[in-house]
Design an enzyme around this catalytic site. Structure first.
Site, mmCIF file in Angstrom:
data_model
loop_
_atom_site.group_PDB
_atom_site.id
_atom_site.type_symbol
_atom_site.label_atom_id
_atom_site.label_comp_id
_atom_site.label_asym_id
_atom_site.label_seq_id
_atom_site.Cartn_x
_atom_site.Cartn_y
_atom_site.Cartn_z
ATOM 1 N N ASP A 34 0.858 -1.180 0.000
ATOM 2 C CA ASP A 34 0.000 0.000 0.000
ATOM 3 C C ASP A 34 0.892 1.226 0.000
ATOM 4 O OD1 ASP A 34 -2.362 -1.143 0.071
ATOM 5 O OD2 ASP A 34 -2.752 -0.907 2.201
ATOM 6 N N THR A 57 -0.332 4.565 1.447
ATOM 7 C CA THR A 57 -0.598 5.346 2.644
ATOM 8 C C THR A 57 -0.190 4.601 3.906
ATOM 9 O OG1 THR A 57 -2.483 6.149 1.466
ATOM 10 C CG2 THR A 57 -2.380 6.670 3.800
ATOM 11 N N ASP A 69 -4.555 -2.820 4.903
ATOM 12 C CA ASP A 69 -5.056 -2.355 6.197
ATOM 13 C C ASP A 69 -6.568 -2.278 6.232
ATOM 14 O OD1 ASP A 69 -5.246 -0.400 4.389
ATOM 15 O OD2 ASP A 69 -4.045 1.073 5.443
#
Length: 1200
Positions: A449, A451, A771
């Site tokens: 990912d 972020t 996440d």
């Protein structure tokens, strides 16, 4: 166990009935929670009036929660129970001892020892003793013959040693795993309101009457009734087996159950049942918390008011997520375990053959000598003596087998993994499935990912376009018309989740703390920078007053909140990714605060002049807008989202910066050097993604790598019919480095495509970070799934194999180092073990054939076995990793465990040791001027000669253990030896014990004490193996063409490594399991030990979830079920998903891939993880037949 907890429940009920303190009893609440929908509402209405009154009876306030006074909390715990489900009792030490005794080889040894013991007490009349042949006679000393029992006793004693050591190992591992378990549980926190303050408390501290705030991605820790909700959808498949998301509202269905997942929206609930009284707890109590037998799961489904129970196939205690679908491929065993199984089976076979031949030769030689050459009759009196000989031969045979079977292998693997897991905790890797650690060493690709993993996840607004002007830094409030400013601040305050806030810094001068969703935090921070207080607005308009909230999800990619104004009109505020929201804006606020028409032409201008420049600097762009619904038009149809979310007025566009973590570029360079491709998969727009990827070093200037958007990616991989084709993916993934604007489905498709691909010479091993709730499928599909410990939702953590406690990419690089280290540790151990095996077996075999007696006695062999198995596995498996591990390419699935360099070392050292041993055996008496120990009679006293042979043998192993520390042909074997205190202490300790055994071991160890001179010679000959090691490493491996490798992977793939030339193709995956069927009887010992270890590991396997502790029934049969893999099935074509890829899917909590709707077509829509207590009926999610009246389940139903 079951009884205790059940009676506990009964007692607490009794107490509750007497305790008039609260306005409702435990029983009432329990029966209330068993109802659903209209029944539940009816019951609440008839018993309490409404939810507000229920709160009053529970003495709690819907707005301020409990007072939080310790006395009150304690009282609630005594009356309503604690939020804790007692785990299964661990195995006692004695049970582990009993399990270790089940080992077939040990049993054979015990029987042989007992027979030998019994026979040694038989005294034939002396006269006839002479008539039983040469070998029997010649016992001069009466005392000596009476010491015959010692050997049998010594074997029994050493068997006991081995058993206790094994049991202790298992016991301490189980203890470690339980420690880890409880640590994981303590780290699980939940948000509640106490005394008007929103605080996070450990899940176990939640009590009845608490007001809990629930949001997207939560796993509910207790049962409760909804007080207030926005767009709340729950996945209840873990309790009902229904995979559709259930909408929860105060009006229709306010009942929330523990163990279910929040898939969308947010809200507040009052807790009504915890621990063993919650719905999940009741099921557990019925199961007695013990799933050793294959437990059938109970599921509750409501038909009107009738309750029917359906048996659910329990997969791992609380979840039967893995529907047995024939079309799902079985997840392969871990690479290492597959190779080890094969290797051990091969060694075991060889050992069995050798030991059988040894016994046969000994028996034949004895018979020929006694009855042929000496021409003796078999007389009745001599029978016991002959039998004693045969027993002795048999014991020698078994000892050869014991030495040949590397039962230290499973031990080494487990020790190495357990040690690594413990150390990885310090490197911020919380390992949930043991073998993920070793798989990580083979990783060839990481899909990360952006972020929070590559970036700091601390967002700030740095640019803004407001009132027709593009500000390169946050504007001064004076420059913005006050009407525009008011609308902007009101929109930010109400249209961000109320759980998101900016708190004062923890220490003076620090940055303010961002709580909740980071993108929303950036907007709230923007409001603060404009010198306005968003909290004042929130106090004025509490969450209950919001008229309607459309929460963020990955399909909408925006969030909207509707307020009802005083004059009866409605105003809706929206925020979302700029490309999407601008398409829905028809007006824009000008420099004087008036709206003016906003045409498509203006929009294109704005994209070029404002949005693209912001994105190319790596900023994420968010558009804020609003829309008024006049009172004259009446109330709009809120369900029709398409009509509601258009005709917006754009207020402003902000550029949010999320800086790259300083340590990431370096970590990515290390990965690339180690042969691992890093790909970035993000929900951000492509310009932002490209800018960040360049900063991180994923893209280098001048590379011809691909950056695609989700839309384009889908267009390229699908054929005309819209089906995904593997060949098309194969054209894209090798060059793909950035996938932007991707939906969770795209992520899953990419991971699956890379894993299933056959273009590269080896199968790719893919690690994925995630996440959000929707990352569940991708995390599950990947070989190793990393979840974010801080930003990750419960659902993502449940689906993962490793949790990054600091959300940092560089921790992944540490995981790769540890994984490679495990691999190397096992290889070091193998190199050492096999040298000993080869030498010991050959010595015992040839010695037995030539001198009719093994030069190494049974007890000595058991001691050598103990050194080389248990101790060596401890010493060599605990070497710490070095940076050098990251300088080589991944081994891949087909790299043999024993490389040619290792083979060279094994054979080289074997030759040296055999030359020394045989010289000592056949010429030792001349060299040392002592009596020969060969051809000694049955109960002869131990000789100096054989003691020297034994001692030299052990010394050579000790020094060779130091050689074994290096497996790639390095010269300096002492490099970093003092970094490993365990290694040093073990080598030193073994040396001391050896001295004790030789000097004081006497008859049981068949040893005589030696002089200093003789000791020096033994040590010198041992030390020679270090010198010899240098000679061996001078010979280039490439010259030795005849060397073969061993312990291959088990798939058809060529090996890139030049040194592994012609390797024949291996057959398919479970080659090892098939060999096992054939070789089962051989390798009993190792197998049994592995099984014990698996059982221990089960405690670990069912980690993180509260509802754990039930063992998966199949886990016994497969050697490596350290992990369970509920497979997610995602249909590849989802017609109904608008593949918008114009927005931000990659953001934290509520503003994050929120809904799981991309997955809805899939029949089994639980994207939760292994332990998420998901019971799906075996026949498919919706079927479910009530159990037959005679079944054991029926009795459970009646008791319920």
């Amino acid at each position: 166990m079951a009884n205790n907890s059940y009676s506990g429940v009964k007692n607490s009920m009794v107490e509750a009935n007497h305790d008039g303190e609260f306005g409702c009893t435990l029983n009432e609440l329990r029966s209330l929670m068993e109802l659903r929908g209209a029944d539940a509402l009816g019951k609440i209405g008839e018993t309490y009036g409404d939810v507000q009154r229920l709160c009053n009876r529970l003495k709690t306030s819907p707005t301020d929660g409990l007072s939080g006074q310790p006395g009150d909390i304690e009282k609630r715990k005594t009356v309503f129970g604690q939020n804790f489900i007692p785990p299964k009792k661990p195995k006692t030490f004695l049970q582990l001892v009993w399990e270790a005794l089940q080992d077939v080889t040990l049993i054979i040894l015990e029987v042989a020892a007992i027979v030998s013991l019994c026979l040694s007490f038989y005294r034939p009349p002396d006269t006839e003793r002479e008539n039983c042949g040469r070998a029997a006679g010649g016992v001069e000393d009466e005392n000596e013959s009476e010491a015959g029992w010692i050997e049998g006793a010594a074997i029994l004693l050493s068997v006991i040693c081995v058993v206790v050591v094994t049991a202790f190992n298992d016991w301490s591992k189980e203890k470690q795993f339980r420690g880890l378990q409880s640590r994981i549980e303590q780290e699980q926190k939940f948000t509640v309101v106490r005394g008007g303050q929103v605080i996070q408390i450990p899940v176990a501290e939640i009590v009845v009457g608490d007001i809990a705030q629930i949001k997207y991605g939560d796993l509910l820790p207790a049962d409760g009734v909804l007080i207030q909700g926005n767009d709340l959808k729950i996945d209840e498949s873990s309790l009902t087996g229904e995979s559709d998301h259930v909408k929860k509202t105060q009006e229709k269905d306010p009942m929330l159950l523990s163990g279910t997942h929040v898939m969308e929206g947010s809200g507040k609930m009052v807790v009504t049942a915890v621990g063993v009284n919650s719905q999940t707890g009741i099921i557990f109590t019925l199961l007695g918390g013990d799933a050793e037998e294959e437990v059938k799961k109970i599921s509750k489904a409501q038909d009107g008011a009738a309750m029917e129970m359906q048996p659910l196939n329990s997969d791992e205690g609380a979840d039967a997520e893995e529907k047995k679908k024939a079309n799902l491929p079985k997840k392969e065993k871990s690479v290492l375990q597959g190779k080890l199984t094969k290797l051990a089976v091969q060694i075991g076979k060889a050992g069995l053959v050798m030991s059988a031949i040894t016994v046969i030769i000994l028996v034949v030689l004895f018979v020929v000598d006694t009855f042929w050459i000496q021409k003796l009759e078999w007389t009745k009196d001599c029978t016991p003596i002959y039998i004693q000989f045969f027993v002795k031969f048999f014991i020698i045979g078994v000892t050869v087998l014991v030495v040949a079977v590397p039962e230290g292998l499973p031990l080494a693997v487990t020790i190495s993994l357990a040690y690594s897991v413990k150390k990885m905790m310090k490197d911020n890797n919380l390992v949930r499935h043991l073998d993920a650690c070793e798989t990580m060493g083979n990783a060839t690709a990481i899909c990360s990912d952006k972020t929070g993993t590559l970036t700091m996840n601390r967002m700030t607004v740095v640019q803004a376009y407001v009132a027709e002007k593009h500000y390169k830094k946050v504007p001064e409030p004076e420059n913005i018309p006050s009407s525009t400013l008011d609308i902007l601040i009101l929109g930010i305050a109400v249209n961000c989740a109320y759980t998101t806030k900016i708190m004062p810094p923890e220490k003076e001068g620090g940055l303010p703390r961002q709580v909740g969703n980071k993108t929303e935090c950036a907007l709230l921070g923007f409001a603060n920078d404009l010198k306005r207080d968003y909290q004042a607005i929130r106090n004025e308009i509490p969450e209950e007053k919001l008229y309607k909230v459309y929460t963020f999800n990955s399909v909408r990619k925006s969030m909207s909140t509707v307020l009802k104004m005083a004059d009866g009109s409605y105003r809706m505020f929206s925020k979302g990714a700029s490309e999407i929201l601008l398409k829905k804006c028809y007006k824009i606020l000008t420099a004087n605060g008036e709206p003016k028409v906003f045409r498509p032409r203006d929009r294109d201008d704005m994209v070029k002049k404002v949005i693209e420049p912001m994105a190319s600097e790596g900023l994420r762009t968010i558009c804020l807008g609003y829309r008024d619904f006049p009172a004259s038009e009446g109330e709009p149809d809120w369900e029709n989202e398409n009509d509601i979310l258009t005709g917006l007025t754009c207020v402003c566009v902000v550029g949010i910066e999320d800086p790259v973590r300083p340590e990431v570029p370096d970590a990515i360079r290390k990965c690339q050097r180690a042969g691992i491709t890093v790909r970035m998969v993000t929900g951000d727009n492509i310009n932002t993604a490209r800018a960040i990827a360049t900063k991180c070093g994923i893209l280098q200037p001048g590379d011809d790598f691909l950056c695609l958007e989700g839309k384009e990616f889908n267009r390229r991989i699908r054929n005309e019919k819209g089906e995904i084709e593997q060949e098309r993916i194969d054209k894209i993934w090798p060059k793909l480095r950035v996938l932007a604007r991707s939906s969770p489905t795209d992520k899953h498709t990419l991971v699956k495509g890379i894993i299933d691909s056959t273009v590269a010479e080896q199968r790719q091993v893919v690690a994925v970070t995630g996440d959000g709730t929707n990352d569940g499928p991708a995390l599950k599909k990947a070989d190793v799934g990393f979840a974010m410990g801080i930003a990750g939702t419960d659902v993502a953590k449940e689906a993962s194999d490793i949790i990054l406690t600091d959300d940092n990419f560089s921790s992944i690089v540490r995981a790769v180092m540890w994984g490679r280290n495990v691999y190397d540790s096992i290889s070091k151990f193998l190199q050492f073990q096999l040298t000993v095996n080869v030498v010991a077996v050959i010595v015992a075999f040839t010695g037995a054939c030539i001198t009719q007696d093994s030069p190494l006695k049974a007890v000595q062999m058991l001691w050598v076995n103990l050194i080389m198995d248990t101790f060596a596995s401890l010493a060599l498996a605990t070497e710490p990793p070095t940076e050098a591990l990251l300088l080589r390419k991944p081994y891949g699935r087909n790299k043999p465990l024993i490389s040619r360099t290792m083979m060279k070392n094994i054979l080289g050292h074997g030759v040296y040791q055999l030359i020394i041993i045989f010289s000592l055996l056949f010429a030792g008496e001349k060299m040392f001027d002592i009596d020969s120990g060969r051809n000694a009679p049955l109960h002869a006293p131990p000789s100096e000669h054989y003691t020297i042979v034994f001692n030299t043998f052990v010394m050579m192993q000790l020094f060779n253990e130091i050689n074994a520390r290096k497996i790639h042909g390095e010269r300096n074997v002492f490099d970093g030896i003092f970094n490993n205190p365990i290694f040093c202490s073990i080598v030193f300790g073994t040396f001391i014990i050896q001295i004790v055994i030789v000097q004081f071991g006497g008859k049981p160890f068949s040893c005589v004490s030696l002089s200093i001179d003789q000791w020096l010679w033994c040590t010198f000959l041992g030390f020679g193996s270090l010198l010899w090691g240098q000679v061996i490493s001078s010979i280039p491996t490439s010259r030795l063409k005849f060397l073969k490798t061993a312990g291959h992977g088990t798939q058809k793939e060529e090996i890139p490594d030049e040194e592994l030339e012609e390797l024949e193709d291996m057959d398919e995956i479970d080659h090892a399991e098939r060999e096992l069927r054939r070789g089962q009887i051989l390798w009993f010992r190792g197998l049994n030990r592995i099984q014990t270890q698996i059982r221990v590991v089960n405690a670990f396997r069912s980690s993180i979830s509260l509802y754990e502790g039930l063992e998966k029934p199949e886990s016994r049969s497969s050697i490596h079920n350290f992990m369970t893999h509920p497979e997610f099935r995602i249909e590849d074509s989802e017609p109904h998903i608008p593949l918008i890829d114009d927005t931000d899917a990659e953001d934290d909590a509520p503003t994050k891939r929120n809904s799981a709707s991309p997955l809805s077509p899939s029949p089994n829509q639980n994207n939760n993880a292994v332990e998420s207590s998901n019971h799906l009926l075996p026949e498919g999610p919706k079927s479910g037949t009530p159990s037959a009246p005679g079944s054991p389940l029926h009795s459970l139903e009646t008791s319920l």
